[in-house]
Design a protein around this motif. Structure first.
Motif, PDB file in Angstrom:
ATOM      1  N   LEU A   1      37.107  43.157  40.622  1.00  0.00           N
ATOM      2  CA  LEU A   1      37.619  43.846  39.412  1.00  0.00           C
ATOM      3  C   LEU A   1      38.981  43.580  38.937  1.00  0.00           C
ATOM      4  O   LEU A   1      39.142  43.448  37.585  1.00  0.00           O
TER       5      LEU A   1
ATOM      6  N   LEU B   1      40.959  41.027  39.416  1.00  0.00           N
ATOM      7  CA  LEU B   1      40.831  39.405  38.686  1.00  0.00           C
ATOM      8  C   LEU B   1      40.209  39.290  37.393  1.00  0.00           C
ATOM      9  O   LEU B   1      40.705  39.027  36.424  1.00  0.00           O
ATOM     10  N   ALA B   2      39.092  40.118  37.263  1.00  0.00           N
ATOM     11  CA  ALA B   2      38.477  40.123  35.999  1.00  0.00           C
ATOM     12  C   ALA B   2      39.124  40.923  34.904  1.00  0.00           C
ATOM     13  O   ALA B   2      39.378  40.250  33.536  1.00  0.00           O
ATOM     14  N   LEU B   3      39.904  41.937  35.152  1.00  0.00           N
ATOM     15  CA  LEU B   3      40.808  42.524  34.366  1.00  0.00           C
ATOM     16  C   LEU B   3      41.971  41.689  33.688  1.00  0.00           C
ATOM     17  O   LEU B   3      42.320  41.605  32.621  1.00  0.00           O
ATOM     18  N   LEU B   4      42.544  40.922  35.054  1.00  0.00           N
ATOM     19  CA  LEU B   4      43.786  40.077  34.757  1.00  0.00           C
ATOM     20  C   LEU B   4      43.409  39.052  33.754  1.00  0.00           C
ATOM     21  O   LEU B   4      43.912  38.787  32.741  1.00  0.00           O
ATOM     22  N   LEU B   5      42.063  38.333  33.926  1.00  0.00           N
ATOM     23  CA  LEU B   5      41.630  37.362  33.076  1.00  0.00           C
ATOM     24  C   LEU B   5      41.270  37.994  31.594  1.00  0.00           C
ATOM     25  O   LEU B   5      41.727  37.042  30.599  1.00  0.00           O
ATOM     26  N   THR B   6      40.708  38.980  31.519  1.00  0.00           N
ATOM     27  CA  THR B   6      40.441  39.753  30.231  1.00  0.00           C
ATOM     28  C   THR B   6      41.830  39.841  29.479  1.00  0.00           C
ATOM     29  O   THR B   6      41.956  39.708  28.467  1.00  0.00           O
TER      30      THR B   6
ATOM     31  N   VAL C   1      32.038  44.391  36.733  1.00  0.00           N
ATOM     32  CA  VAL C   1      32.777  43.271  36.861  1.00  0.00           C
ATOM     33  C   VAL C   1      32.049  42.279  36.311  1.00  0.00           C
ATOM     34  O   VAL C   1      32.356  41.113  35.709  1.00  0.00           O
TER      35      VAL C   1
ATOM     36  N   LEU D   1      32.796  41.753  32.507  1.00  0.00           N
ATOM     37  CA  LEU D   1      33.981  41.353  32.609  1.00  0.00           C
ATOM     38  C   LEU D   1      34.205  39.780  32.677  1.00  0.00           C
ATOM     39  O   LEU D   1      34.855  39.025  31.664  1.00  0.00           O
ATOM     40  N   LEU D   2      33.732  39.263  33.881  1.00  0.00           N
ATOM     41  CA  LEU D   2      33.789  37.809  34.181  1.00  0.00           C
ATOM     42  C   LEU D   2      32.962  37.014  33.352  1.00  0.00           C
ATOM     43  O   LEU D   2      33.036  35.889  32.950  1.00  0.00           O
TER      44      LEU D   2
ATOM     45  N   TRP E   1      34.109  36.494  30.150  1.00  0.00           N
ATOM     46  CA  TRP E   1      35.506  35.426  30.019  1.00  0.00           C
ATOM     47  C   TRP E   1      34.798  34.153  29.891  1.00  0.00           C
ATOM     48  O   TRP E   1      35.229  33.319  29.214  1.00  0.00           O
TER      49      TRP E   1
ATOM     50  N   PHE F   1      33.567  35.009  40.101  1.00  0.00           N
ATOM     51  CA  PHE F   1      34.923  35.003  40.523  1.00  0.00           C
ATOM     52  C   PHE F   1      35.600  33.784  41.039  1.00  0.00           C
ATOM     53  O   PHE F   1      36.629  33.317  40.678  1.00  0.00           O
TER      54      PHE F   1
END
Lengths: 291, 197
Positions: free
Chosen positions: A273, A275-280, B67, B70-71, B74, B118
């Motif tokens: 979560l 990393l996903a937030l950082l990427l977003t 998750v 989000l991923l 992206w 990821f």
């Protein structure tokens, strides 16, 4: 003659004021190791996870003494009862507390009718075949109820007082213990106990009902305390299991393996979560910069 | 490197996956014939893939799908083709790991796919990024490897919660991660940089 009359009345009064006691109990030792049964030492333990666990009360019933008379609210008419319904309710509470425990596939409540008094491990083996159990958790208990008369009980002589004045003092002591056995090896894996003390007062006529209520409360509180202890005992057993013995040096060896047949799940967690937030966030910032 | 129209693209594949996962979480009767059950795989092999959208509880589904959303978004906004390749490789990696390297009878969760996305994202940052992005990607890869090692050793999930009575399926995470890593590496090394359709 007068002396004899006074002595008789005194004796009668003493009897009337005696402190009645009732007790009911069920012991795991009486159930698993009845008199005359050969004692077989436990062998080494092999636990193949996930485990199927049965939970049951040891067969038992009222024991000890019971006194009663009019002045104590006819306690003699009060027979301690620990109904199957109450047992089922408590067993469900214990099972619910351990539902979802890692390494446990199922926790099954064993009906009381399946347990024979003084049945021993022969009876437990039958349960294993019938219900497909690996472990069995046997609950034993002992509950003692005392009753005393306080000074207000003198008003019972007016008869009206027996209806309205709380001259009876009750006290209920309850002890509950759970012992978890590995059925094939006969080894006691761990155990935990809980106790409670419940007290109250009642009029002479309400005593039986009050004692029944205190009996239920006593079991409820003792089982709640035992569940906490049992969770601690389970955690300690897990730690002990890493050493390869059931309860330390000199006790049976313990081997734990994990068999197929379990349920697994993958769970995304805080790391993914984050990393996903950082990427977003990076994307959003990049877009803003481009604009 | 990335075309403006690609950035504005709706992540339709991701939305469809998340919607399917949410629907299956809300309607267990629909999820039952799709769930991963080893005993049923011989007759219904698709369960090895569809089971990755089935969850054991609403909480389990919520975290996995957030998750994934989000991923997935992206990746999909960078390149749908690369995203589809990554999804396919991750899902195949999870299925293969569960079937061949695990004894689990049942499996639920999308975290295997998420692990692929990821690790793919982290690897893409390392291989194609610069400066802080590269450092972030490397740190993410190290943390992920440590998480898998801890889960394998302890048998319990790290930084996550599972439905009662289930054990963490490390094999699924590793399988998904390997699929995602191979796919991301192929995307970068074969010149299919993000932004290409």
């Amino acid at each position: 003659m007068l002396k004899l009359l006074v002595a008789s009345l005194s004796l009668l009064a003493l009897c009337a004021c005696s402190a009645p006691t009732v007790q009911h109990r069920a012991g795991v030792l009486e159930y698993l190791y009845p008199e005359g049964a050969p004692t077989v030492p436990p062998s080494d333990v092999h636990l193949a996870l996930p485990l199927r666990v049965g939970v049951a009360f040891a067969p038992g019933g009222p024991s000890g003494e019971s006194y009663g008379n009019y002045w104590t609210g006819e306690l003699g008419a009060y027979s301690p009862s620990f109904s199957e319904g109450d047992k089922q309710r408590l067993l469900e509470r214990v099972a619910a507390a351990f539902q979802g425990t890692e390494g446990v596939q199922s926790i099954q409540i064993v009906p009381a009718s399946y347990l024979q008094p003084r049945g021993g491990f022969a009876n437990v083996d039958q349960l294993r075949s019938l219900l497909g159990l690996d472990l069995i958790a046997i609950l034993s208990y002992e509950q003692t109820q005392f009753q005393d008369l306080n000074r207000a009980s003198l008003t019972y002589w007016t008869v009206v007082g027996a209806y309205f004045v709380e001259g009876n003092e009750n006290e209920t002591h309850t002890f509950v213990d759970t012992s978890v056995f590995d059925i094939p090896s006969r080894a006691l894996l761990f155990n935990a106990a809980g106790r409670s003390k419940v007290g109250g007062s009642a009029t002479a006529l309400e005593t039986a009902g009050e004692l029944r209520s205190e009996s239920r409360d006593g079991f409820d509180q003792a089982v709640d305390a035992m569940i906490v202890q049992l969770q601690g005992a389970l955690a300690a057993f897990r730690e002990q299991a890493k050493a390869g013995t059931v309860r330390g040096a000199g006790t049976p060896k313990l081997e734990v393996t994990r068999e197929g047949g379990g349920s697994g799940a993958g769970a995304a967690g805080a790391l993914e979560l984050a990393l996903a937030l950082l990427l977003t966030a990076g994307c959003a910032l990049g877009r803003r910069g481009a604009a | 490197m990335e075309r403006p129209e690609a950035r504005a693209r709706w992540p339709l594949v991701t939305l469809a996956l998340v919607a399917a996962g949410a629907l299956l979480a809300c309607r267990p009767e629909l999820a039952r014939p799709l769930a991963f059950e080893r005993a049923a795989l011989r007759a219904e092999p698709w369960r090895a893939l569809t089971g990755q959208l089935v969850h054991g509880s609403a909480q389990h589904a919520a975290l996995d799908l957030v998750v994934l959303a989000l991923l997935g978004t992206w990746w999909e906004r960078r390149s749908r083709a690369a995203y589809l390749a990554l999804l396919a490789a991750s899902a195949a990696g999870v299925a293969a790991a569960l079937v061949f390297f695990s004894t689990l009878e049942r499996y639920t969760g999308s975290s295997g796919i998420v692990a692929g996305l990821f690790v793919g994202a982290a690897l893409e940052l390392v291989l194609a990024g610069r400066g802080a992005g590269r450092g972030l990607g490397a740190a993410a890869l190290v943390l992920f490897a440590a998480k898998c090692a801890l889960e394998a050793r302890a048998g319990t999930p790290v930084f996550a919660a599972l439905p009662p009575g289930t054990e963490v399926a490390v094999a699924a995470h590793v399988g998904g991660a390997l699929g995602g890593a191979l796919s991301a590496a192929a995307v970068v090394l074969l010149g299919r940089r993000p932004g290409a359709r």
